[in-house]
Scaffold this motif. Structure first.
Motif, short mmCIF file in Angstrom:
data_model
loop_
_atom_site.label_atom_id
_atom_site.label_comp_id
_atom_site.label_asym_id
_atom_site.label_seq_id
_atom_site.Cartn_x
_atom_site.Cartn_y
_atom_site.Cartn_z
N ILE A 74 -11.36 13.82 -3.66
CA ILE A 74 -12.51 13.86 -2.77
C ILE A 74 -13.27 12.64 -3.20
CG2 ILE A 74 -14.61 15.17 -1.90
CD1 ILE A 74 -13.59 17.44 -2.95
N THR A 75 -13.45 11.69 -2.06
CA THR A 75 -14.03 10.53 -2.19
C THR A 75 -15.49 10.45 -2.13
OG1 THR A 75 -14.07 10.15 0.38
CG2 THR A 75 -12.00 9.43 -0.84
N ASP A 76 -16.12 9.39 -2.18
CA ASP A 76 -17.66 9.39 -2.42
C ASP A 76 -18.14 9.76 -1.27
OD1 ASP A 76 -17.73 8.67 -5.13
OD2 ASP A 76 -18.02 6.58 -4.75
N ASP A 77 -17.61 9.52 -0.06
CA ASP A 77 -18.04 9.66 1.22
C ASP A 77 -17.37 10.98 2.00
OD1 ASP A 77 -15.38 8.78 1.73
OD2 ASP A 77 -15.97 7.45 3.36
N GLY A 78 -16.89 11.79 1.01
CA GLY A 78 -16.53 13.06 1.58
C GLY A 78 -14.96 13.32 2.09
N LYS A 79 -14.26 12.18 2.32
CA LYS A 79 -13.08 12.40 2.46
C LYS A 79 -12.02 13.06 1.66
CE LYS A 79 -14.26 9.92 6.59
NZ LYS A 79 -15.65 9.66 6.18
N ILE A 133 -8.26 13.33 4.95
CA ILE A 133 -8.75 14.21 5.83
C ILE A 133 -10.16 14.36 6.04
CG2 ILE A 133 -8.65 16.67 6.24
CD1 ILE A 133 -6.16 16.92 4.72
N ASP A 134 -10.63 14.25 7.35
CA ASP A 134 -12.28 14.10 7.74
C ASP A 134 -12.43 15.60 8.17
OD1 ASP A 134 -14.52 13.81 8.48
OD2 ASP A 134 -14.01 12.20 9.89
N ILE A 135 -13.35 16.26 6.98
CA ILE A 135 -13.91 17.66 7.55
C ILE A 135 -15.48 17.40 7.81
CG2 ILE A 135 -12.28 18.63 6.00
CD1 ILE A 135 -14.63 18.91 4.03
N ARG A 140 -19.50 13.36 -1.07
CA ARG A 140 -18.64 14.11 -2.07
C ARG A 140 -19.16 15.57 -2.30
NH1 ARG A 140 -17.22 11.12 -7.12
NH2 ARG A 140 -15.23 10.54 -5.94
N GLU A 141 -20.60 15.57 -2.54
CA GLU A 141 -21.33 16.87 -2.87
C GLU A 141 -21.13 18.01 -1.94
OE1 GLU A 141 -22.26 13.78 -3.31
OE2 GLU A 141 -21.98 14.08 -5.67
N ASN A 142 -21.41 17.36 -0.63
CA ASN A 142 -21.23 18.27 0.55
C ASN A 142 -19.69 18.55 0.88
OD1 ASN A 142 -21.48 17.60 4.32
ND2 ASN A 142 -21.89 19.49 3.18
N ALA A 143 -18.86 17.77 0.65
CA ALA A 143 -17.42 18.34 0.66
C ALA A 143 -17.08 19.22 -0.16
CB ALA A 143 -16.52 17.32 0.77
N GLN A 144 -17.61 19.20 -1.44
CA GLN A 144 -17.38 20.02 -2.52
C GLN A 144 -17.80 21.42 -2.42
OE1 GLN A 144 -18.69 17.75 -5.88
NE2 GLN A 144 -16.55 17.11 -6.42
N GLU A 145 -18.83 21.67 -1.50
CA GLU A 145 -19.32 22.73 -1.17
C GLU A 145 -18.29 23.43 -0.27
OE1 GLU A 145 -22.89 22.05 0.91
OE2 GLU A 145 -24.05 21.20 -1.09
N LEU A 146 -17.51 22.77 0.46
CA LEU A 146 -16.65 23.61 1.31
C LEU A 146 -15.14 23.75 0.79
CD1 LEU A 146 -17.78 21.56 4.52
CD2 LEU A 146 -18.51 24.01 3.91
#
Length: 343
Positions: A74-79, A133-135, A140-146
């Motif tokens: 998971i990248t810093d910008d949530g990708k 993949i763009d969610i 990153r923190e927001n992506a890791q919640e999902l």
């Protein structure tokens, strides 16, 4: 059977994550008294009904898994960066809708806009490592919640009946084979029949070897979805199968050789019963037969496949008449198998 096939393709079952498909099959067994077993690797093995004294053990197999992906970073910008699970062509991936993880988080596979690509990028095939993949996560923190690294990613496509008796859907390879075996379990057999719904075929035919070593069959019949090359600019001798000409019978592929007695018996049955069929024209691909054939002390095997356009993609296409004829061919050939083998 057609509706069951559509329902099977709705389910996500990337290799190693087949439980939703397996649970659906168990819930839809035609007879609740049928005995079944789930082994350590996740294969579902169902013992069919038998009313005969023939000392023949037949394994009919189809794999439950489909190709897909797995989140690996998971990248810093949530990708989400991802790796393929099974053979997938990177050229078809940009812009595809996907579902991520157990919560089926929606996402889209992205790449640098064509407006930002240089000439070499526009003229070359993009590599999977360059995609993401763009969610719609902000970081990153927001992506890791999902989602989490290790989560499975499936194509987000739905089955659609269209045209003249066609269906388009993901995972027709090999939910088509699973649907046929579910129908075969409605019948009573003159021998011991074991229906094996296998796992991890797309990453090395792993489940089939485990299942075959448990069942110890005399005969192995593999039901598959296979390449259909009746598309423009494919030379006639390279056309493996043609949609609408019936199920294909393989004499060989990269992993197995057909038992000639079985091969001839299925052809003779099709001719006698007036069932449309074709011979697969190319020796390409591989399937569970490769592991079943060399399991134990050796197993006589045969592969019967239904032609599918665009397999290993978000949307493949199948002729439902080919599927019906596949069921007829396998059913009638198996019922007369003891006599054909002198058993």
């Amino acid at each position: 059977m057609r509706q069951k096939l559509a329902e099977l393709t709705w389910l996500d079952g990337i290799s190693g994550n087949e439980q939703n498909v397996r649970n659906f099959i168990i819930q839809n067994l035609p007879d609740k008294s049928l005995k079944y077993y789930v082994d350590n690797i996740g294969n579902l093995i169902v013992k069919g009904r038998s009313n005969g004294n023939c000392n023949l053990r037949v394994m009919v197999a189809a794999h439950m898994d489909e190709v897909g992906f797995m989140v690996n970073y998971i990248t810093d910008d949530g990708k989400l960066k991802f790796s393929p699970v099974g053979g997938v062509d990177s050229r078809i991936l940009i812009g595809q809708h996907v579902r991520v993880g157990k919560d089926k988080i929606p996402g889209v596979i992205g790449y640098k806009s064509i407006h930002l690509q240089d000439k070499s990028e526009r003229e070359s095939v993009v590599k999977i490592k360059s995609l993401y993949i763009d969610i719609a996560a902000k970081d990153r923190e927001n992506a890791q919640e999902l989602v989490s690294t290790g989560d499975y990613v499936a194509f987000a496509s739905e089955p659609v009946f269209f045209g003249d008796g066609k269906i388009k859907a993901k995972a027709l390879d090999d939910r088509a084979g699973c649907a046929v075996i579910m129908e075969l379990l409605k019948e009573t057999w003159p021998f011991e029949l074991y229906a094996c719904f296998t796992v991890q075929e797309e990453i090395g035919l792993r489940g089939a070897l485990v299942a075959a070593n448990r069942v110890k069959p005399d005969i192995g019949i593999v039901l598959e979805g296979t390449t259909c090359a009746d598309v423009p600019k494919v030379k006639e001798h390279e056309t493996s199968t043609v949609m609408g000409k019936g199920p294909s019978i393989s004499f060989a592929d990269r992993t197995s050789l057909a038992d000639r007695e079985l091969f001839n018996h299925f052809i003779n049955t099709a001719e006698k019963e007036g069932i449309r069929y074709q011979i697969k024209n190319t020796v390409s691909g591989g399937n569970d037969a490769g592991r079943i054939q060399t399991s134990g002390t050796g197993v006589r095997t045969l592969v019967v496949s239904v032609p599918c356009r665009y397999i290993h993609s978000p949307v493949s296409v199948l002729d439902l008449n080919d599927l019906d004829n596949m069921l007829k061919l396998v059913s009638r050939s198996l019922h007369t198998l003891p006599e054909a083998l002198g058993r």
